[in-house]
Every structure is written in structure tokens, then in C-alpha cells.
Design a protein around this motif. Structure first.
Motif, PDB file in Angstrom:
ATOM      1  N   ILE A  14      57.158  53.936  41.983  1.00 16.44           N
ATOM      2  CA  ILE A  14      56.701  52.732  42.673  1.00 16.44           C
ATOM      3  C   ILE A  14      55.280  52.923  43.190  1.00 16.44           C
ATOM      4  O   ILE A  14      54.420  52.053  43.036  1.00 16.44           O
ATOM      5  N   ALA A  15      55.034  54.095  43.797  1.00 14.92           N
ATOM      6  CA  ALA A  15      53.697  54.371  44.312  1.00 14.92           C
ATOM      7  C   ALA A  15      52.668  54.421  43.186  1.00 14.92           C
ATOM      8  O   ALA A  15      51.572  53.852  43.293  1.00 14.92           O
ATOM      9  N   GLY A  16      53.025  55.081  42.076  1.00 18.76           N
ATOM     10  CA  GLY A  16      52.104  55.168  40.947  1.00 18.76           C
ATOM     11  C   GLY A  16      51.830  53.817  40.314  1.00 18.76           C
ATOM     12  O   GLY A  16      50.677  53.471  40.024  1.00 18.76           O
ATOM     13  N   GLY A  17      52.881  53.036  40.097  1.00 16.95           N
ATOM     14  CA  GLY A  17      52.700  51.702  39.523  1.00 16.95           C
ATOM     15  C   GLY A  17      51.925  50.786  40.447  1.00 16.95           C
ATOM     16  O   GLY A  17      51.068  50.008  40.000  1.00 16.95           O
ATOM     17  N   GLY A  18      52.201  50.889  41.749  1.00 21.83           N
ATOM     18  CA  GLY A  18      51.461  50.067  42.710  1.00 21.83           C
ATOM     19  C   GLY A  18      49.985  50.397  42.722  1.00 21.83           C
ATOM     20  O   GLY A  18      49.131  49.501  42.791  1.00 21.83           O
ATOM     21  N   LEU A  19      49.679  51.699  42.639  1.00 20.40           N
ATOM     22  CA  LEU A  19      48.277  52.108  42.629  1.00 20.40           C
ATOM     23  C   LEU A  19      47.570  51.601  41.372  1.00 20.40           C
ATOM     24  O   LEU A  19      46.424  51.139  41.437  1.00 20.40           O
ATOM     25  N   LEU A  20      48.255  51.656  40.231  1.00 14.70           N
ATOM     26  CA  LEU A  20      47.670  51.124  39.001  1.00 14.70           C
ATOM     27  C   LEU A  20      47.410  49.618  39.128  1.00 14.70           C
ATOM     28  O   LEU A  20      46.377  49.121  38.662  1.00 14.70           O
ATOM     29  N   LEU A  21      48.333  48.905  39.749  1.00 21.09           N
ATOM     30  CA  LEU A  21      48.142  47.468  39.936  1.00 21.09           C
ATOM     31  C   LEU A  21      46.923  47.168  40.809  1.00 21.09           C
ATOM     32  O   LEU A  21      46.139  46.263  40.528  1.00 21.09           O
ATOM     33  N   ILE A  22      46.766  47.938  41.877  1.00 26.24           N
ATOM     34  CA  ILE A  22      45.641  47.719  42.784  1.00 26.24           C
ATOM     35  C   ILE A  22      44.320  48.048  42.100  1.00 26.24           C
ATOM     36  O   ILE A  22      43.338  47.295  42.201  1.00 26.24           O
ATOM     37  N   PHE A  23      44.281  49.175  41.373  1.00 27.72           N
ATOM     38  CA  PHE A  23      43.064  49.533  40.645  1.00 27.72           C
ATOM     39  C   PHE A  23      42.725  48.472  39.592  1.00 27.72           C
ATOM     40  O   PHE A  23      41.559  48.112  39.402  1.00 27.72           O
ATOM     41  N   ALA A  24      43.760  47.989  38.908  1.00 30.16           N
ATOM     42  CA  ALA A  24      43.538  46.960  37.892  1.00 30.16           C
ATOM     43  C   ALA A  24      43.046  45.665  38.513  1.00 30.16           C
ATOM     44  O   ALA A  24      42.184  44.979  37.945  1.00 30.16           O
ATOM     45  N   ALA A  25      43.590  45.321  39.681  1.00 27.03           N
ATOM     46  CA  ALA A  25      43.142  44.102  40.359  1.00 27.03           C
ATOM     47  C   ALA A  25      41.659  44.183  40.674  1.00 27.03           C
ATOM     48  O   ALA A  25      40.908  43.206  40.493  1.00 27.03           O
ATOM     49  N   TYR A  26      41.223  45.347  41.134  1.00 24.65           N
ATOM     50  CA  TYR A  26      39.791  45.533  41.391  1.00 24.65           C
ATOM     51  C   TYR A  26      38.984  45.359  40.105  1.00 24.65           C
ATOM     52  O   TYR A  26      37.985  44.652  40.069  1.00 24.65           O
ATOM     53  N   TRP A  27      39.405  46.015  39.052  1.00 28.02           N
ATOM     54  CA  TRP A  27      38.660  45.995  37.800  1.00 28.02           C
ATOM     55  C   TRP A  27      38.580  44.576  37.240  1.00 28.02           C
ATOM     56  O   TRP A  27      37.523  44.129  36.788  1.00 28.02           O
ATOM     57  N   ILE A  28      39.706  43.879  37.258  1.00 25.39           N
ATOM     58  CA  ILE A  28      39.758  42.523  36.709  1.00 25.39           C
ATOM     59  C   ILE A  28      38.820  41.591  37.463  1.00 25.39           C
ATOM     60  O   ILE A  28      38.084  40.797  36.860  1.00 25.39           O
ATOM     61  N   TYR A  29      38.825  41.692  38.785  1.00 21.23           N
ATOM     62  CA  TYR A  29      38.017  40.762  39.574  1.00 21.23           C
ATOM     63  C   TYR A  29      36.529  41.004  39.362  1.00 21.23           C
ATOM     64  O   TYR A  29      35.754  40.048  39.256  1.00 21.23           O
ATOM     65  N   PHE A  30      36.112  42.246  39.303  1.00 23.83           N
ATOM     66  CA  PHE A  30      34.686  42.560  39.256  1.00 23.83           C
ATOM     67  C   PHE A  30      34.154  42.769  37.832  1.00 23.83           C
ATOM     68  O   PHE A  30      33.064  43.304  37.653  1.00 23.83           O
ATOM     69  N   ALA A  31      34.914  42.328  36.841  1.00 23.52           N
ATOM     70  CA  ALA A  31      34.490  42.519  35.458  1.00 23.52           C
ATOM     71  C   ALA A  31      33.393  41.549  35.032  1.00 23.52           C
ATOM     72  O   ALA A  31      32.709  41.788  34.040  1.00 23.52           O
ATOM     73  N   VAL A  32      33.235  40.430  35.767  1.00 20.69           N
ATOM     74  CA  VAL A  32      32.262  39.410  35.350  1.00 20.69           C
ATOM     75  C   VAL A  32      31.336  39.051  36.512  1.00 20.69           C
ATOM     76  O   VAL A  32      31.742  39.058  37.681  1.00 20.69           O
ATOM     77  N   PRO A  33      30.063  38.714  36.219  1.00 18.95           N
ATOM     78  CA  PRO A  33      29.115  38.278  37.260  1.00 18.95           C
ATOM     79  C   PRO A  33      29.249  36.781  37.520  1.00 18.95           C
ATOM     80  O   PRO A  33      28.590  35.957  36.884  1.00 18.95           O
ATOM     81  N   ILE A  34      30.071  36.402  38.468  1.00 15.64           N
ATOM     82  CA  ILE A  34      30.437  34.992  38.646  1.00 15.64           C
ATOM     83  C   ILE A  34      29.319  34.154  39.252  1.00 15.64           C
ATOM     84  O   ILE A  34      29.325  32.927  39.128  1.00 15.64           O
ATOM     85  N   HIS A  35      28.327  34.749  39.899  1.00 15.68           N
ATOM     86  CA  HIS A  35      27.301  33.942  40.561  1.00 15.68           C
ATOM     87  C   HIS A  35      26.537  33.062  39.583  1.00 15.68           C
ATOM     88  O   HIS A  35      25.991  32.024  39.965  1.00 15.68           O
ATOM     89  N   LEU A  36      26.515  33.444  38.306  1.00 15.68           N
ATOM     90  CA  LEU A  36      25.834  32.628  37.311  1.00 15.68           C
ATOM     91  C   LEU A  36      26.552  31.303  37.063  1.00 15.68           C
ATOM     92  O   LEU A  36      25.949  30.340  36.587  1.00 15.68           O
ATOM     93  N   HIS A  37      27.830  31.251  37.402  1.00 19.03           N
ATOM     94  CA  HIS A  37      28.626  30.033  37.213  1.00 19.03           C
ATOM     95  C   HIS A  37      28.474  29.054  38.370  1.00 19.03           C
ATOM     96  O   HIS A  37      28.710  27.854  38.200  1.00 19.03           O
ATOM     97  N   LEU A  38      28.069  29.534  39.540  1.00 13.71           N
ATOM     98  CA  LEU A  38      28.050  28.710  40.741  1.00 13.71           C
ATOM     99  C   LEU A  38      26.733  27.948  40.842  1.00 13.71           C
ATOM    100  O   LEU A  38      25.836  28.315  41.590  1.00 13.71           O
ATOM    101  N   ALA A  39      26.636  26.866  40.091  1.00 12.07           N
ATOM    102  CA  ALA A  39      25.395  26.109  40.042  1.00 12.07           C
ATOM    103  C   ALA A  39      25.353  24.962  41.043  1.00 12.07           C
ATOM    104  O   ALA A  39      24.282  24.556  41.488  1.00 12.07           O
TER     105      ALA A  39
END
Length: 389
Positions: A241-266
Motif C-alpha cells: 500500500i505504501a509503495g503503490g501510494g508513493l507511485l501514485l503521488i509521484f505520478a500525480a506530480y509528473w502528470i501535472y507538470f508535464a506541460v507548460p499550461i501558461h501558454l493556454h491561458l490567453a
């Protein structure tokens, strides 16, 4: 003397090197307490088998926390003067946040919103003062926009009195109506002229709050594992559970910061949908940590729920996070069917992991890790094709 008192002119959208200030970071840290309180109450409700009480209560309390943060963040992006009055008023708002956080347990357990309402009152008086100060330094339509904000915020605070005066069965409906009214204030205030919020700055502010929420999730999961190990020593069930939870949290970080969203906010058209949609992004990210706590308590025999329910406490918010980030955030930078389908498909696979018993969290974490690997591979291939062309 310029730092003692300045005219509150709007900041420029094209301002170079605009970044979050130490005061804004300090302000965000106060919300760690409020997020932790909401998450803790959700854990207790789910672990006791009361999702019908816990989930609506969490959604209401998290909205209060999120909206208070939103009010300040967008104002500061447009009007941060960093002089003495601005700093003092911001510190008053921070005091209101801490009062709100102190009232979350009473509101959650007893439906007593008195302390929460008073904390909001402190924050709102400060926010109205900021908007009135902006109006004094502005002219024409910009001044009318600031006055509409001040009036709308003040009227909504009066409307929240319904939580104190009306019977318990009416309070969820009061909350729903007032939440709609709150979110309507910026739309009404800026329908003629947009405030000068800065796309890169506001994207950074949202990113920083995402990190804070994920950090709180890591903290909550760590404490839960430590408590379970100390009392039961059931490492065979807890480590996956701890290992899977940590993978989920790391993935959440990676997914969110994968794209530069400020270019979309016109403009406001993109910004409102993106900004409001983060209620689900932030709320689901924080709920992942609460779900990990619930799963650990169930595995250790301390929760009065089935394994399926404990697994769903992790997989549902994790899947919601993936889907919502794709819907309002990532898809604007993805190209082609394969790139666009990665997160929606992964969210369904994470949900399917709910049926895997005590291995559900670990499998969900592995799905999230594979999601990152597939996304990176597809992005690299697309970049190679573009370079070759």
C-alpha cells in the motif's frame, strides 16, 4: 519610502520574470493546516463506514479552503503592490485561514459552521479592503470592476449566514447555492474588463499549490504507515500500500507538470474553466492521501469497512485526478489520438484496480508508473518526428 505605501495599480500581463513572492508562499503554507483538517475528517468518516456523510462534508470543506485561496491568488496576480498595507492585510487573511481550519472539525462532525464562517469573515473583510483600495487607484471600467468585486464578495459573505441560521437539512443546499454565487462573482465583475492577472504567474501559483497538496498527501500517508507499523507490524500488507501510494503521488506530480499550461491561458474564457476545474484537481489530489490512510487502517484491522471500499478510497480520487488533469490541463498540449488517450485510458485502468483486493493500491501505482513511461515515450517520438520534418 516607496515600499511603505504605493498606489495600487494593476500589474501588466506582459511583465517579464513575474514569479511567486515569499509572501504568497507563506500564505499558501497556512492552507496546509486547512487541507490537513479536511483530509483528516474524510479519513475518519470513510474508516467508520460513513461515506454518505464524509464525502459531501469533505467536498464542502475543501471548497471553502480552495475558494479562499483562489480569491487571494487571482487578486495578487493582478494587484500585488508588496507595500506595507498590502502585507498587513494579507497577514490578516492568513489569520482568517487559520481560524477557518480550526473550525473544520466542528463543521464536519456537527454541522456547526460558526467558526468557519467567522474565519471567512476575517478573510473577506480583508479581501473587500483590497478591492476597495484597488478601486481608489483606478479609473473608468477598471474601477467599476474592482467595486463589483468588493460588492459581490461582501454580499456572498452575508449569504453564508444561512449556514448559521437555517436548519441542518437546509445547509447542504445553502452551501450549493452560495458556491454557485461565489463562482459567479468573478464572471460578473469582469464581464466588461478583465483584471490584469499574469498567465505565467497564475500558472506557477497553481503549480505551487498542487505541490503543497501532494506534500500533505505524502505526510498523511507516512503518518498512517508509521502508526500501523508501530501497533501491528503487518508489513506484508502495509508495504504494498505504501509503495503503490508513493507511485501514485509521484505520478500525480509528473502528470501535472508535464506541460507548460501558461501558454493556454490567453483570456478569461480559458482561465475561468481552467481555474475553476482545479477544485477537482486539488480536491482529488488531497483525497488520495486520505484514501491511503483509509487503506492502511483497513489492512491493519482498524477500519470498519470492506477491502473493496478501502481500495476505492484510493483508486477513485486517483482516477479522478488523472481524468481532470487531462480534461482541463494536459490535453491542450497533447497532439494526436495516442497522446490524448493515455490519461483517460489510465484513469479507467486505475478504477479497475479497485477489484484487486489488498493489492489494489500497488497495482494502481504500477498503472500510474506505466502511464508516465508511455507518455514520455510518445512525447519523445512526436518530438523526433517534428525534428526530422
Amino acid at each position: 519610502m516607496s515600499n511603505v505605501l504605493r498606489r495600487m495599480h494593476a500589474r501588466g500581463r506582459g511583465e517579464a520574470h513575474r514569479a511567486a513572492t515569499p509572501l504568497e508562499l507563506f500564505f499558501d503554507l497556512c492552507f496546509v493546516v486547512a487541507v490537513a483538517q479536511a483530509g483528516r475528517q474524510l479519513v475518519h468518516a470513510l474508516a467508520e463506514g460513513h461515506p454518505g456523510h464524509g464525502i459531501p462534508g469533505y467536498l464542502m470543506m475543501f471548497f471553502a479552503v480552495w475558494w479562499a485561496w483562489m480569491n487571494f491568488s487571482w487578486f495578487s496576480s493582478a494587484y500585488d503592490t508588496d507595500d506595507v498595507p498590502y502585507r498587513v492585510v494579507t497577514l490578516v487573511q492568513m489569520a482568517g485561514v487559520l481560524v477557518l481550519a480550526a473550525g473544520v472539525p466542528r463543521a464536519f462532525d456537527r454541522g456547526d459552521f460558526t467558526v468557519v464562517w467567522f474565519g471567512y469573515l476575517v478573510m473577506r473583510l480583508a479581501m473587500v479592503a483590497q478591492w476597495l483600495r484597488a478601486a481608489l487607484s483606478a479609473e473608468g471600467e477598471e474601477r467599476r470592476t474592482a467595486l463589483r468585486y468588493a460588492g459581490g464578495v461582501a454580499l456572498c459573505q452575508v449569504g453564508w449566514l444561512g449556514l448559521l441560521l437555517l436548519p441542518s437539512h437546509a445547509k447542504p443546499w445553502v452551501f450549493l447555492v452560495m458556491a454557485v454565487c461565489e463562482m459567479s462573482v468573478p464572471v460578473f465583475a469582469e464581464h466588461r474588463q478583465q483584471t490584469g492577472w499574469h498567465p505565467h504567474h497564475i500558472a506557477e501559483r497553481y503549480g505551487l499549490f498542487t505541490i503543497i497538496v501532494l506534500g500533505e498527501t505524502v505526510s498523511a500517508a507516512t503518518v498512517a504507515v508509521q502508526s500501523a507499523v508501530d501497533e501491528h507490524g503487518a508489513l506484508g500488507l502495509l508495504l504494498p500500500i505504501a509503495g503503490g501510494g508513493l507511485l501514485l503521488i509521484f505520478a500525480a506530480y509528473w502528470i501535472y507538470f508535464a506541460v507548460p499550461i501558461h501558454l493556454h491561458l490567453a483570456s478569461n474564457r480559458q482561465a475561468f474553466l481552467w481555474g475553476y476545474g482545479h477544485y477537482l484537481v486539488f480536491g482529488s489530489a488531497a483525497a488520495i492521501g486520505a484514501g491511503i490512510e483509509v487503506a492502511i487502517e483497513e489492512a491493519a484491522g482498524k477500519a470498519h469497512i470492506a477491502t473493496f471500499a478501502a481500495s476505492a478510497a484510493v483508486t477513485v480520487p486517483a482516477a479522478l485526478f488523472m481524468l481532470t488533469v487531462w480534461l482541463i490541463h494536459s490535453r491542450h498540449q497533447k497532439r494526436g489520438f495516442l497522446q490524448q488517450s493515455v490519461l483517460p485510458v489510465s484513469s479507467l485502468l486505475v478504477l479497475a484496480c479497485t477489484f484487486a483486493g489488498h493489492q489494489a493500491v500497488l497495482l494502481a501505482g504500477l498503472v500510474a508508473a506505466v502511464t508516465i513511461a508511455v507518455g514520455v515515450t510518445l512525447t519523445a517520438r512526436a518530438a523526433s518526428r517534428e525534428a526530422a520534418a
